[in-house]
Design a protein around this motif. Structure first.
Motif, mmCIF file in Angstrom:
data_model
loop_
_atom_site.group_PDB
_atom_site.id
_atom_site.type_symbol
_atom_site.label_atom_id
_atom_site.label_comp_id
_atom_site.label_asym_id
_atom_site.label_seq_id
_atom_site.Cartn_x
_atom_site.Cartn_y
_atom_site.Cartn_z
ATOM 1 N N PRO A 1 12.231 29.227 30.949
ATOM 2 C CA PRO A 1 11.809 29.604 29.581
ATOM 3 C C PRO A 1 12.236 28.543 28.569
ATOM 4 C CG PRO A 1 13.701 30.917 30.273
ATOM 5 C CD PRO A 1 13.273 30.137 31.478
ATOM 6 N N TYR A 2 11.437 28.401 27.552
ATOM 7 C CA TYR A 2 11.684 27.420 26.491
ATOM 8 C C TYR A 2 11.952 28.184 25.204
ATOM 9 C CZ TYR A 2 10.569 23.795 23.020
ATOM 10 O OH TYR A 2 10.600 22.943 21.960
ATOM 11 N N PHE A 3 13.168 28.101 24.673
ATOM 12 C CA PHE A 3 13.571 28.902 23.526
ATOM 13 C C PHE A 3 13.452 28.080 22.239
ATOM 14 C CE2 PHE A 3 15.815 30.760 27.148
ATOM 15 C CZ PHE A 3 15.422 32.086 27.023
ATOM 16 N N ILE A 4 13.043 28.789 21.168
ATOM 17 C CA ILE A 4 12.793 28.144 19.872
ATOM 18 C C ILE A 4 13.535 28.918 18.783
ATOM 19 C CG2 ILE A 4 11.011 27.455 18.216
ATOM 20 C CD1 ILE A 4 8.977 27.710 20.517
ATOM 21 N N PRO A 5 14.303 28.240 17.924
ATOM 22 C CA PRO A 5 14.918 28.937 16.774
ATOM 23 C C PRO A 5 13.848 29.482 15.834
ATOM 24 C CG PRO A 5 15.941 26.789 17.144
ATOM 25 C CD PRO A 5 14.730 26.831 18.010
ATOM 26 N N GLU A 6 14.126 30.617 15.219
ATOM 27 C CA GLU A 6 13.106 31.321 14.449
ATOM 28 C C GLU A 6 12.637 30.562 13.207
ATOM 29 O OE1 GLU A 6 14.519 34.840 12.361
ATOM 30 O OE2 GLU A 6 16.583 34.256 12.813
ATOM 31 N N ASN A 7 13.469 29.717 12.636
ATOM 32 C CA ASN A 7 13.119 29.038 11.390
ATOM 33 C C ASN A 7 12.573 27.625 11.592
ATOM 34 O OD1 ASN A 7 13.928 31.202 9.696
ATOM 35 N ND2 ASN A 7 16.075 30.592 9.937
ATOM 36 N N THR A 8 12.142 27.315 12.789
ATOM 37 C CA THR A 8 11.603 25.988 13.071
ATOM 38 C C THR A 8 10.249 25.813 12.377
ATOM 39 O OG1 THR A 8 12.652 26.021 15.247
ATOM 40 C CG2 THR A 8 10.942 24.362 14.878
ATOM 41 N N PRO A 9 10.068 24.767 11.551
ATOM 42 C CA PRO A 9 8.752 24.538 10.923
ATOM 43 C C PRO A 9 7.692 24.261 11.976
ATOM 44 C CG PRO A 9 10.475 23.255 9.837
ATOM 45 C CD PRO A 9 11.084 23.808 11.078
ATOM 46 N N LEU A 10 6.463 24.647 11.686
ATOM 47 C CA LEU A 10 5.381 24.464 12.649
ATOM 48 C C LEU A 10 5.129 22.993 12.934
ATOM 49 C CD1 LEU A 10 2.688 27.137 11.736
ATOM 50 C CD2 LEU A 10 4.631 27.282 13.276
ATOM 51 N N SER A 11 5.292 22.134 11.912
ATOM 52 C CA SER A 11 5.082 20.704 12.139
ATOM 53 C C SER A 11 6.071 20.171 13.165
ATOM 54 C CB SER A 11 5.224 19.942 10.822
ATOM 55 O OG SER A 11 6.497 20.171 10.236
ATOM 56 N N THR A 12 7.332 20.633 13.074
ATOM 57 C CA THR A 12 8.349 20.224 14.041
ATOM 58 C C THR A 12 8.065 20.785 15.415
ATOM 59 O OG1 THR A 12 10.008 20.131 12.281
ATOM 60 C CG2 THR A 12 10.823 20.250 14.544
ATOM 61 N N GLN A 13 7.662 22.054 15.454
ATOM 62 C CA GLN A 13 7.414 22.685 16.745
ATOM 63 C C GLN A 13 6.207 22.087 17.451
ATOM 64 O OE1 GLN A 13 9.518 24.691 18.306
ATOM 65 N NE2 GLN A 13 8.123 24.310 20.010
ATOM 66 N N LEU A 14 5.219 21.675 16.696
ATOM 67 C CA LEU A 14 4.052 21.035 17.295
ATOM 68 C C LEU A 14 4.463 19.760 18.024
ATOM 69 C CD1 LEU A 14 0.966 21.133 17.608
ATOM 70 C CD2 LEU A 14 0.795 19.827 15.485
ATOM 71 N N VAL A 15 5.337 18.975 17.387
ATOM 72 C CA VAL A 15 5.847 17.752 18.021
ATOM 73 C C VAL A 15 6.717 18.104 19.233
ATOM 74 C CG1 VAL A 15 7.291 15.708 17.684
ATOM 75 C CG2 VAL A 15 5.746 16.461 15.861
ATOM 76 N N ASN A 16 7.538 19.154 19.099
ATOM 77 C CA ASN A 16 8.401 19.552 20.218
ATOM 78 C C ASN A 16 7.593 20.021 21.420
ATOM 79 O OD1 ASN A 16 10.658 18.951 18.716
ATOM 80 N ND2 ASN A 16 11.036 21.055 18.071
ATOM 81 N N PHE A 17 6.528 20.768 21.176
ATOM 82 C CA PHE A 17 5.661 21.176 22.277
ATOM 83 C C PHE A 17 5.119 19.947 23.007
ATOM 84 C CE2 PHE A 17 4.525 25.631 20.607
ATOM 85 C CZ PHE A 17 5.293 26.232 21.592
#
Length: 428
Positions: free
Chosen positions: A278-294
């Motif tokens: 599983p890949y866990f993500i903090p709840e307040n991560t901006p979508l722009s950051t999460q898109l790059v992380n994905f």
């Protein structure tokens, strides 16, 4: 000059008025150019755009050239008009020349050419850029001297000449540019660009699928139930957990177990072997950051957790892309499964509907800087879990609770009232 024929003086005066109009329109046209359009056209090889861009690289020299030329022709025109008026009307001609030339210069040398240049900056600036370049070379010594004196005076006044304004745009300014593009850009593209700009201020918990709506595989269920769920699920990836979603074992991709399902060889062990971590993500991560992380992690689904490590929901790459391009499966916002239009003009909305989705679908402006769902907004406004039949008003939106159960609002009838009241909420 007094010995010159009046007709010749009149011709010179007309020529100088045309020169004044040229300099006035040049100044307004050059300074009214859209810098971003100018750079784009210059990169594409437009000659006029290249010349104008070169002139605007040194605005002090450009303005110096235009002002030297404009003042010279205006003063010379004033002298010629005075001589001509004295020839025609004697001493009274001085007053006549002053008033008459002022009116003529304002109309034909200032207002008209500057208005035209402001309305059609490219049509004016590109043709005049060539003579301005030549004039700039001819008048360079004089212009350089005047600029040196002017810059010296500015330094004495404490003006920092090295601190030039930046042409870069902030996110909000870019958003305004997109909004004002009008018919030059299709609405769909405008929406996509605004979606990209919004990625910075939207976090994963704004778009996640809440844990109570997450479809997953519970390893504590009997094997027949698990197989049936896997064969009928519409999802490509599913979380696998034990008893509670907080006990996630992994993420299974249907492609990894398709062969086992087709041959009835699936077991709990083989299911776990097919799972990825599983890949866990903090709840307040901006979508722009999460898109790059994905992209970096080569993932398409993540588990959203709070500061205590409890699972709040899941977010997928598709969810983020939908923020940019809109819903993949539904182009009509009012066909949302959470929003049901009624014959009387009201709307029945699911209490679990996200406020951002409701605002986007209906063009509303329900406050979404706090609670994320309609149920959360109502609960916060009332400060208690309400019963059915309660009605409240938030801004210009009237909300009637139709059904409340399991400690939450399940369905709401909503409509817009004509005159918003001053108070944020009003319960009845």
């Amino acid at each position: 000059m007094e010995n010159l024929h009046p007709g010749f003086l009149l011709g010179m005066l007309v020529f100088l008025l045309l020169c004044s109009a040229f300099f006035s329109s040049s100044e307004t046209g050059m300074l009214s150019l859209n810098r971003y359009r100018l750079r784009h056209q210059a990169k594409e090889g437009h000659r006029g755009a290249k010349r104008a861009s070169a002139l605007l690289e040194r605005p002090d020299r450009l303005l110096g050239t235009i002002l030297v030329g404009n003042n010279f022709v205006n003063i010379l025109a004033s002298a010629i008009a005075t001589v001509l008026a004295i020839k025609l009307w004697g001493e009274a001609g001085i007053a006549i020349a002053t008033v008459g030339l002022t009116i003529v210069l304002l109309i034909f040398g200032e207002i008209t050419p500057k208005t035209l240049a402001a309305l059609r900056p490219e049509a004016v600036a590109y043709p005049v850029s060539l003579p301005l370049l030549m004039l700039q070379k001819v008048l360079y010594p004089l212009v350089a001297l005047l600029n040196w004196i002017s810059n010296g005076l500015l330094r004495l006044l404490g003006v920092d000449l090295t601190n030039k304004g930046s042409d870069s745009l902030s996110t909000e300014e870019l958003r305004s540019v997109v909004h004002e593009s009008g018919s030059d850009m299709p609405m769909k593209r405008q929406s996509m660009l605004l979606g990209i700009l919004d990625l910075e201020r939207v976090t994963v918990d704004d778009i996640m699928i809440p844990r109570n709506e997450v479809a997953g595989i519970d390893l504590e269920d009997d094997l027949e139930t698990i197989v049936t769920q896997l064969r009928t699920t519409p999802h490509t990836r599913l979380p696998v957990f034990r008893k509670d979603i907080n006990q996630i074992e992994g993420i299974v991709h249907m492609r990894q177990i398709a062969r086992l399902l087709s041959h009835d060889q699936l077991t709990r062990e083989s299911l776990l072997d097919a799972c990825s971590d599983p890949y866990f993500i903090p709840e307040n991560t901006p979508l722009s950051t999460q898109l790059v992380n994905f992209q970096k992690q080569k993932r398409r689904i993540g588990i959203v957790v709070d500061e205590y490590g409890d699972v709040l929901g899941i977010v997928t790459l598709e969810d983020i892309l939908e923020e940019i391009v809109g819903e993949f499966s539904n182009q009509d916002a009012l066909r949302s499964p959470d929003i049901h239009p009624q014959d009387d003009g009201t709307l029945v909305i699911d209490g679990a509907a996200y406020l951002r989705e409701v605002n986007r679908a209906l063009g509303w402006q329900l406050p979404c800087d706090g609670p994320k769902t309609l149920n959360g907004l109502i609960t916060e406004a009332l400060e208690h879990i309400p019963d059915s039949g309660i009605c409240l008003q938030i801004n210009q939106y009237r909300l009637e609770i139709l059904q409340a159960a399991d400690n939450r609002v399940k369905s709401v009838r909503a409509w817009v009232i004509e005159a918003p009241e001053e108070s944020k909420s009003d319960t009845q």
